[in-house]
Enzyme design. Structure first.
Site: not given
Length: 275
Positions: A145, A158
């Site tokens: 990501s 995350y």
């Protein structure tokens, strides 16, 4: 270059937004797919819908696996081995999200996230890389990501998982390259997939009470098209959308400016929630 036609591709998280788009585009490319996710019934339903539109390619199997445990990764590997079909491309796509200040997120929640987002790709890569090294052929793809390059408030857990996946991908690349095994890591910005509706916790959850603005999110069709092109071209790092490319360059060459932009974006979210 990595060939997609007739290639056997294993995709984790195949029921999700990116997983469905990978399935659709790889079938169009003539690939042979092994698909996995938590719920086999849901996966079969989504695959049938895609195959009603696309007649090329092949779905070899749909497998139900929980990648939040060590046993889940080993179970998936054993199920694939029973098919007696070597995997040419492993796409570690499965992932979950959360949003909240690091001390306000229950430990069992963020620990599960680390299992799925980081440890599962590491486990599966280890298992399948051994076969690829023996064959001197294969490609491992990790969907990281943009949060693996830049961490914002509310995304410490995350981002830690995605930073870790980036580091693992780079190390893996340097370890298997002499065995003709390719590695690709992908860093998309927020896209219009279910992960935008991830759980939120504590005081920071107010920032996204109305959800992430979809007008700012990318189209998963375009993101996965660029991802697949990066795989074909054997790129180590793929930034599949304009925001990802811009933030990556700012992080490398002007990190202070990126910090200012991130703070301004957070203020914008706060104002949006008040309106």
């Amino acid at each position: 270059m990595t060939q997609l036609y007739k290639a056997v591709v294993l995709i984790t998280g195949a029921s999700g937004g990116f997983g469905q788009e990978l399935t659709r585009q790889l079938l169009k490319a003539g690939s042979r797919l092994i698909l996995t996710d938590l719920d086999a019934a849901i996966l079969h339903q989504k695959v049938e819908a895609i195959q009603s539109e696309i007649s090329t390619g092949e779905v070899i199997a749909c497998l139900a696996v929980d990648l939040a445990t060590r046993e889940g990764s080993e179970n998936l590997y054993q199920q694939v081995k029973k098919l007696d079909i070597p995997v040419d491309i492993l796409i570690n796509n499965a992932g979950i999200g959360l949003f909240g200040r690091m001390d306000e997120v229950p430990s069992e929640i963020w620990e599960q996230l680390m299992q799925v987002n980081l440890l599962a790709p590491m486990r599966l890569s280890s298992l399948f890389a051994a076969d690829m090294i023996t064959r001197r052929k294969g490609h491992i793809v990790n969907i990281s990501s943009l949060a693996g390059w830049s961490a914002t408030a509310g995304m410490a857990h995350y981002s830690a998982s995605k930073f870790g996946l980036r580091g693992f991908s780079e190390g893996l690349f340097n370890e298997v390259r002499e065995h003709q095994v390719k590695v690709t890591a992908v860093y998309p910005f927020f896209s219009r997939t279910p992960i935008l509706r991830s759980q939120s916790f504590g005081s920071l959850s107010k920032l996204i009470e109305q959800g992430f603005p979809e007008s700012l999110a990318t189209d998963p069709v375009d993101v996965m098209r660029a991802t697949i092109q990066g795989i074909v071209n054997d790129k180590l790092h793929v930034f599949p959308d304009p925001t990802a490319r811009s933030v990556h360059l700012l992080k490398r060459y002007s990190p202070l400016l990126l910090d200012l932009i991130s703070h301004a974006f957070t203020r914008r979210l706060k104002l949006a929630q008040r309106q």
